[in-house]
Design a protein around this motif. Structure first.
Motif, PDB file in Angstrom:
ATOM      1  N   THR A  93      22.023  14.864   5.760  1.00 15.33           N
ATOM      2  CA  THR A  93      20.579  15.082   5.685  1.00 15.33           C
ATOM      3  C   THR A  93      19.901  13.847   5.123  1.00 15.33           C
ATOM      4  N   LYS A  94      18.713  13.581   5.645  1.00 21.12           N
ATOM      5  CA  LYS A  94      17.902  12.472   5.150  1.00 21.12           C
ATOM      6  C   LYS A  94      16.487  12.982   4.905  1.00 21.12           C
ATOM      7  N   VAL A  95      15.983  12.747   3.699  1.00 18.07           N
ATOM      8  CA  VAL A  95      14.610  13.105   3.348  1.00 18.07           C
ATOM      9  C   VAL A  95      13.836  11.800   3.212  1.00 18.07           C
ATOM     10  N   LEU A  96      12.765  11.680   3.987  1.00 23.95           N
ATOM     11  CA  LEU A  96      11.959  10.459   4.028  1.00 23.95           C
ATOM     12  C   LEU A  96      10.544  10.775   3.540  1.00 23.95           C
ATOM     13  N   LEU A  97      10.127  10.073   2.521  1.00 26.33           N
ATOM     14  CA  LEU A  97       8.776  10.233   1.977  1.00 26.33           C
ATOM     15  C   LEU A  97       8.011   8.934   2.187  1.00 26.33           C
ATOM     16  N   GLU A  98       6.750   9.079   2.556  1.00 30.06           N
ATOM     17  CA  GLU A  98       5.862   7.921   2.622  1.00 30.06           C
ATOM     18  C   GLU A  98       4.661   8.262   1.747  1.00 30.06           C
ATOM     19  N   ILE A  99       4.535   7.524   0.642  1.00 21.54           N
ATOM     20  CA  ILE A  99       3.529   7.841  -0.378  1.00 21.54           C
ATOM     21  C   ILE A  99       2.579   6.646  -0.535  1.00 21.54           C
ATOM     22  N   PRO A 100       1.274   6.894  -0.419  1.00 20.54           N
ATOM     23  CA  PRO A 100       0.321   5.786  -0.634  1.00 20.54           C
ATOM     24  C   PRO A 100       0.317   5.363  -2.093  1.00 20.54           C
ATOM     25  N   LEU A 101       0.167   4.069  -2.321  1.00 18.37           N
ATOM     26  CA  LEU A 101       0.120   3.542  -3.693  1.00 18.37           C
ATOM     27  C   LEU A 101      -1.309   3.234  -4.068  1.00 18.37           C
TER      28      LEU A 101
ATOM     29  N   ASN B 100       0.785  -1.232   0.000  1.00 18.72           N
ATOM     30  CA  ASN B 100       0.000   0.000   0.000  1.00 18.72           C
ATOM     31  C   ASN B 100       0.816   1.282   0.000  1.00 18.72           C
ATOM     32  N   THR B 101       2.133   1.169   0.176  1.00 20.34           N
ATOM     33  CA  THR B 101       2.942   2.370   0.407  1.00 20.34           C
ATOM     34  C   THR B 101       4.302   2.262  -0.282  1.00 20.34           C
ATOM     35  N   LEU B 102       4.800   3.420  -0.680  1.00 20.82           N
ATOM     36  CA  LEU B 102       6.188   3.524  -1.131  1.00 20.82           C
ATOM     37  C   LEU B 102       6.934   4.337  -0.089  1.00 20.82           C
ATOM     38  N   LEU B 103       7.977   3.752   0.479  1.00 21.03           N
ATOM     39  CA  LEU B 103       8.875   4.464   1.379  1.00 21.03           C
ATOM     40  C   LEU B 103      10.082   4.867   0.543  1.00 21.03           C
TER      41      LEU B 103
END
Length: 192
Positions: free
Chosen positions: A184-192, A130-133
């Motif tokens: 630096t770390k950029v973290l995205l959590e995107i619903p699929l 359900n998600t893309l990390l």
């Protein structure tokens, strides 16, 4: 359009210059081969850049291949070392989401090269049902987030805000972790 113009116009001009230099190389002038090699690198960079600007590249080849190309362009330029890690089942691609994610990645990578002076960049995509990390991490100089957010409007860049807005447009979240001297770390959590 900019990518197409770069490729079709500037790229063609550089190709003609390279051909002309090839003719001059026959004269055995030592500096000509160095100039010819430099022009060859410029042509390669220009072609890679024009592909990066072309949104159809993501549509035609997908997010992963586009990221591989972008990271390869960074490595070829000798700017820093890169790594891409992909895990999980990708499923059916949403082209619009992939194009937005690619633009986010370009912004983050550009920030890392321009501001952080990173030596290593690591990009990770982890697909779940359900998600893309999606994370991008650098080993650059880092920054203090509260200081960046408290800048007056005339001294503030739009990059970090654009990254967060784009993630929200996709229905996802964006978290940025950074510390001075710690990268630096950029973290995205995107619903699929």
């Amino acid at each position: 359009r900019v990518g197409e113009e770069l490729h079709d116009n500037v790229g063609q001009l550089l190709s003609v210059v390279k051909w002309q230099l090839g003719v001059l190389e026959e004269e055995k002038i030592p500096q000509i081969s160095e100039v010819s090699e430099t022009v060859g690198k410029a042509i390669h960079e220009l072609r890679a850049l024009s592909k990066s600007l072309d949104g159809d590249v993501v549509k035609d080849f997908g997010l992963v291949s586009s990221l591989q190309h972008e990271l390869g362009r960074i490595e070829y330029a000798g700017k820093c070392r890169t790594h891409l890690h992909v895990a999980g089942e990708r499923g059916q691609a949403d082209v619009q989401k992939e194009m937005v994610l690619f633009r986010i990645a370009q912004e983050v990578l550009n920030n890392a090269l321009k501001h952080a002076h990173a030596q290593h960049l690591s990009v990770s995509l982890q697909y779940t049902p359900n998600t893309l990390l999606f994370s991008i991490e650098d080993d650059g100089k880092g920054f203090e987030m509260t200081a960046v957010k408290s800048r007056p409007i005339e001294a503030s860049g739009a990059g970090l805000r654009n990254i967060q807005r784009r993630a929200e447009l996709l229905g996802g979240t964006c978290r940025i972790e950074s510390e001075i001297g710690g990268g630096t770390k950029v973290l995205l959590e995107i619903p699929l």
